[in-house]
Structures are given as C-alpha cells and as structure tokens.
Scaffold this active site. Structure first.
Site, PDB file in Angstrom:
ATOM      1  N   GLY A  10      18.401   5.703  16.326  1.00 51.77           N
ATOM      2  CA  GLY A  10      17.639   6.675  15.536  1.00 51.77           C
ATOM      3  C   GLY A  10      17.479   6.217  14.094  1.00 51.77           C
ATOM      4  O   GLY A  10      17.825   5.079  13.730  1.00 51.77           O
ATOM      5  N   TYR A 147      20.134  25.372  15.858  1.00 54.17           N
ATOM      6  CA  TYR A 147      20.624  24.066  15.382  1.00 54.17           C
ATOM      7  C   TYR A 147      21.778  24.284  14.399  1.00 54.17           C
ATOM      8  O   TYR A 147      22.830  23.649  14.514  1.00 54.17           O
ATOM      9  CB  TYR A 147      19.462  23.324  14.722  1.00 54.17           C
ATOM     10  CG  TYR A 147      19.753  21.994  14.093  1.00 54.17           C
ATOM     11  CD1 TYR A 147      19.952  20.856  14.880  1.00 54.17           C
ATOM     12  CD2 TYR A 147      19.782  21.845  12.708  1.00 54.17           C
ATOM     13  CE1 TYR A 147      20.177  19.610  14.289  1.00 54.17           C
ATOM     14  CE2 TYR A 147      19.998  20.613  12.111  1.00 54.17           C
ATOM     15  CZ  TYR A 147      20.193  19.502  12.905  1.00 54.17           C
ATOM     16  OH  TYR A 147      20.405  18.276  12.313  1.00 54.17           O
TER      17      TYR A 147
HETATM   18  P1  NAD Z   1      17.098  10.689  14.964  1.00 51.32           P
HETATM   19  O1  NAD Z   1      16.357  11.586  15.902  1.00 51.32           O
HETATM   20  O2  NAD Z   1      16.355   9.549  14.387  1.00 51.32           O
HETATM   21  O3  NAD Z   1      18.443  10.189  15.641  1.00 51.32           O
HETATM   22  C1  NAD Z   1      19.085  10.843  16.702  1.00 51.32           C
HETATM   23  C2  NAD Z   1      19.346   9.787  17.765  1.00 51.32           C
HETATM   24  O4  NAD Z   1      20.089  10.391  18.815  1.00 51.32           O
HETATM   25  C3  NAD Z   1      18.069   9.221  18.378  1.00 51.32           C
HETATM   26  O5  NAD Z   1      18.147   7.827  18.445  1.00 51.32           O
HETATM   27  C4  NAD Z   1      18.034   9.838  19.786  1.00 51.32           C
HETATM   28  O6  NAD Z   1      17.348   9.024  20.713  1.00 51.32           O
HETATM   29  C5  NAD Z   1      19.520   9.983  20.057  1.00 51.32           C
HETATM   30  N1  NAD Z   1      19.836  11.014  21.048  1.00 51.32           N
HETATM   31  C6  NAD Z   1      19.351  12.279  21.112  1.00 51.32           C
HETATM   32  N2  NAD Z   1      19.892  12.927  22.160  1.00 51.32           N
HETATM   33  C7  NAD Z   1      20.729  12.055  22.777  1.00 51.32           C
HETATM   34  C8  NAD Z   1      21.576  12.129  23.904  1.00 51.32           C
HETATM   35  N3  NAD Z   1      21.658  13.240  24.648  1.00 51.32           N
HETATM   36  N4  NAD Z   1      22.310  11.049  24.234  1.00 51.32           N
HETATM   37  C9  NAD Z   1      22.228   9.907  23.501  1.00 51.32           C
HETATM   38  N5  NAD Z   1      21.442   9.776  22.419  1.00 51.32           N
HETATM   39  C10 NAD Z   1      20.707  10.834  22.060  1.00 51.32           C
HETATM   40  O7  NAD Z   1      17.646  11.640  13.803  1.00 51.32           O
HETATM   41  P2  NAD Z   1      18.408  11.279  12.446  1.00 51.32           P
HETATM   42  O8  NAD Z   1      17.630  11.901  11.369  1.00 51.32           O
HETATM   43  O9  NAD Z   1      18.755   9.842  12.376  1.00 51.32           O
HETATM   44  O10 NAD Z   1      19.738  12.144  12.621  1.00 51.32           O
HETATM   45  C11 NAD Z   1      21.003  11.583  12.963  1.00 51.32           C
HETATM   46  C12 NAD Z   1      22.082  12.629  12.821  1.00 51.32           C
HETATM   47  O11 NAD Z   1      22.145  13.092  11.470  1.00 51.32           O
HETATM   48  C13 NAD Z   1      21.849  13.870  13.681  1.00 51.32           C
HETATM   49  O12 NAD Z   1      23.095  14.317  14.169  1.00 51.32           O
HETATM   50  C14 NAD Z   1      21.291  14.886  12.699  1.00 51.32           C
HETATM   51  O13 NAD Z   1      21.588  16.206  13.103  1.00 51.32           O
HETATM   52  C15 NAD Z   1      22.028  14.505  11.436  1.00 51.32           C
HETATM   53  N6  NAD Z   1      21.303  14.892  10.211  1.00 51.32           N
HETATM   54  C16 NAD Z   1      20.169  14.255   9.825  1.00 51.32           C
HETATM   55  C17 NAD Z   1      19.528  14.655   8.654  1.00 51.32           C
HETATM   56  C18 NAD Z   1      18.257  13.990   8.165  1.00 51.32           C
HETATM   57  O14 NAD Z   1      17.761  14.391   7.110  1.00 51.32           O
HETATM   58  N7  NAD Z   1      17.717  12.985   8.841  1.00 51.32           N
HETATM   59  C19 NAD Z   1      20.044  15.710   7.906  1.00 51.32           C
HETATM   60  C20 NAD Z   1      21.182  16.344   8.352  1.00 51.32           C
HETATM   61  C21 NAD Z   1      21.822  15.929   9.492  1.00 51.32           C
END
Ligand code: NAD
Length: 331
Positions: A10, A147
C-alpha cells in the site's frame, strides 16, 4: 532483523518497506493487493519476500509471521468510500484481521506496531488533539463511523495484548498522510485534487471547503514508525503522528492550482451528493505530537507545498484514477 509489513504493497506500507530495507532489515510483505499494488514494490521486488493473501486467513498470517522479530500491522480497509460502501467486510477486516495478526505476533514473540488513525477522535474539533482527548463519534449505525470504532477497538486489543500477554505493542494515530504512490481512488483529497488539476478537470471540494486538515508527508512518518517499534518505552502507548500546517480544503485546492499551474475551476459538491443523506464530517483535525517528539524527537519537516509538488511529480503520468471522482477523505 526479519520484519513483516502487513499492507506493505500500500501507500504507507511500501514507503516503510523502502525505509526498512535501507536500514538493513529482511522484509516480508503480506498483502491481498486490494488497495495496494505490485507497482508500489516494483523497484524492491527482488529484495522482499511477498506473501499474497489476507490477514483474515490464519494460516497465511502464521506463514508470514514465522521467524519475524517485528510486525508492522498496516493492512486495513481504508478510505471513507470503502467503509461506507462495504461496511461489513471493512469491519471484519479491521477487527478480526487485526486480532489474527496480534495473535500471531504474540505466538512468535515479535514486537508489533499497529497503525490506528486520527479518525478515532471523530468529531472532536479541539485546537490540538492529544492522545488522551475524548473521542466524539456519531451513532454506530452510521457506517461512516465504523472505521473509527474499529480502529479504537484495534488499539484497545493491542493494549490488552501488551498488558495481559506482554506483547511489545505500540499504537500510532497518523493524521492525513500524503505523498507519492497515494491513490485518489478511495477518496484521498490531495491526490484527487492534484490529479484533477493535472488533467485540466474541475477540482471537487465537498461542502463549503471550510473544513480544516493538517497534512503530513509520508517521508516524515515512516522513520517515526521504525523508531517507535524499537523503543521499549513506547510499548503499551499510543502516539499521534502528524503535521503542523493547518489548511482549509478550499485553500488546499487553491494551492494545488498554484503549484500545478492549472487553471481548472473549483466546484463545490454537497456532502449528501457524495455520500448520501446524513453524512457527518469533522470541522477540523489538528494533532498535538508532543508525546512522539519527546520520546523519539519526531518533528515533521516537509511543507504542504513540498508535499503537493511531490504528489504532482509522482502523478504526472497517471492522473486518470482521480479524475471524475470527488475527494472523500476523512482521516
Ligand atoms: P493503503 O490502502 O494504501 O494500504 C493498505 C494496504 O493493506 C493495501 O496494500 C491493501 O492491499 C492491504 N490490505 C487491505 N486489506 C487486506 C487484507 N485483508 N489482507 C492483506 N492486506 C490487505 O492505505 P494506507 O494509506 O497506506 O494506510 C495504511 C495504514 O495506515 C492503514 O491501517 C490505515 O488505516 C492507516 N492510516 C493511514 C492514514 C493515511 O493518511 N494514509 C491515516 C491514518 C491511518
């Protein structure tokens, strides 16, 4: 050290993988590639062990965690659009999947970092939110808050694993992380606006655009994740990670226009049209990051203009996925 990154394909996960490889770690990625992509890992594919599968599958999680010293748990159903459209699947992922990963980390004696979210604060619009502040959430029957509810329970679960099973767990709440490889497909505001500007399409701002956010570069977040999981003083605690420059979404759109040199118009879209009736957004969300600064010296250095420029440079060739979609970010 051998390190597992769930969600490593991700946006944040792939930057973390780059950072861990640079630190000399052996890296395993567990991802189902639902919102992540192989392209995010293309440059390091030979250096990484990739396990394709779901965090809901115990055998897969067990295989990926085997011999790991550290687990970064980032896999989750993310983006308001995903949560509102697939509430049950998202809940299962963010609750049951996390429990499976925590249990595997405990079995293998690994340290663990859990990615929670600033969403846990819900509608609390206080000046600068610290980790002990109250959570203000709408009804559990509004999918929009599921969420936040799930991430709150994830934190509690990780905390209980620390208290009752001595799992060396640390929790983080990132605030609106931005950078290259972030896609606009699931409603993230900066890549969406930048993609629209680069394609010469109207920039879509939801509501009146006075809602305020504080963005932080992924390049500032990732070293903090690695530092926190190695610091034994961090275990059993939660840390805000976010930027310092607050901006309204309307002003963000203007900055995107200036930095990309676009003359696209800005159009305002009512929330109901984007998410259906009764959607609640938060007026502002601003972090107090004193706790992370005092423990590991966390100090974000990238300005908002630099973040926008980096996203624009990254997206120049691939603007299509954000075009036509509105921004639906809430984290
Ligand atoms: P993203 O969607 O790019 O990354 C999430 C990854 O998890 C993806 O690669 C997806 O394919 C994988 N995934 C989803 N469901 C899955 C499953 N069941 N099994 C295996 N892999 C799975 O999102 P991101 O922005 O990189 O977020 C990463 C983490 O950070 C998440 O937990 C998100 O809640 C948290 N987060 C992100 C932000 C932000 O601003 N981007 C802010 C707060 C929290």
């Amino acid at each position: 050290m051998r390190t597992l990154v769930t969600g490593g394909a991700g946006f944040i996960g792939s930057h973390l993988v780059d950072h861990l490889l640079a630190l000399g770690h052996d890296v395993v990625v567990l991802d189902d590639f639902s919102t992540g992509s192989a392209a995010n890992l293309a440059r390091v594919a030979d250096a990484v062990t990739t396990v394709r599968g779901s965090i809901l599958d115990e055998a897969t999680v067990e295989r990926a965690t085997n011999h790991c010293d550290i687990v970064f748990h980032l896999a989750a159903a993310v983006g308001v659009q995903t949560i509102v459209n697939q509430p049950l699947e998202s809940l299962r992922m963010n609750l049951l999947g996390t429990e499976t990963v925590l249990e595997a980390a405990r079995r293998h004696g690994a340290r663990l970092l859990l990615a929670s979210s600033s969403e846990v604060y819900g509608k609390n619009a206080k000046d600068s939110l610290n980790e002990d502040d109250d959570r203000v959430l709408g009804s559990p029957l509004k999918s929009r808050w599921s969420y936040a509810a799930a991430k709150g329970l994830d934190e509690l679960m990780a905390y209980c694993f620390w208290r009752e099973h001595a799992l060396r767990a640390v929790m983080v709440r990132p605030f609106n992380v931005v950078g290259p490889r972030q896609t606009g497909r699931y409603g993230m505001v900066v890549p969406t606006l930048v993609g629209q500007a680069l394609a010469g399409r109207p920039l879509t701002v939801y509501g009146d655009g006075t809602q305020r956010r504080c963005f932080c570069s992924v390049g500032d977040i990732v070293p903090a994740l690695a530092a926190l999981v190695m610091d034994e003083r961090a275990y059993g605690q939660v840390f805000n990670l976010g930027g310092t420059e607050e901006v309204s979404v309307r002003e963000l759109a203007d900055r995107v226009l200036r930095i990309t040199g676009s003359d696209s118009p800005v159009v305002h879209i009512p929330y109901e049209r984007a998410y259906g009736p009764g959607f609640e957004d938060m007026a502002r969300r601003m972090p107090d990051t004193t706790r992370a600064r005092e423990l590991i010296g966390f100090r974000p250095r990238t300005s908002l203009d630099q973040m926008i420029a980096a996203v624009a440079a990254d997206r120049h060739g691939s603007v299509r996925d954000a075009v036509g979609a509105g921004h639906k970010e809430s984290r």
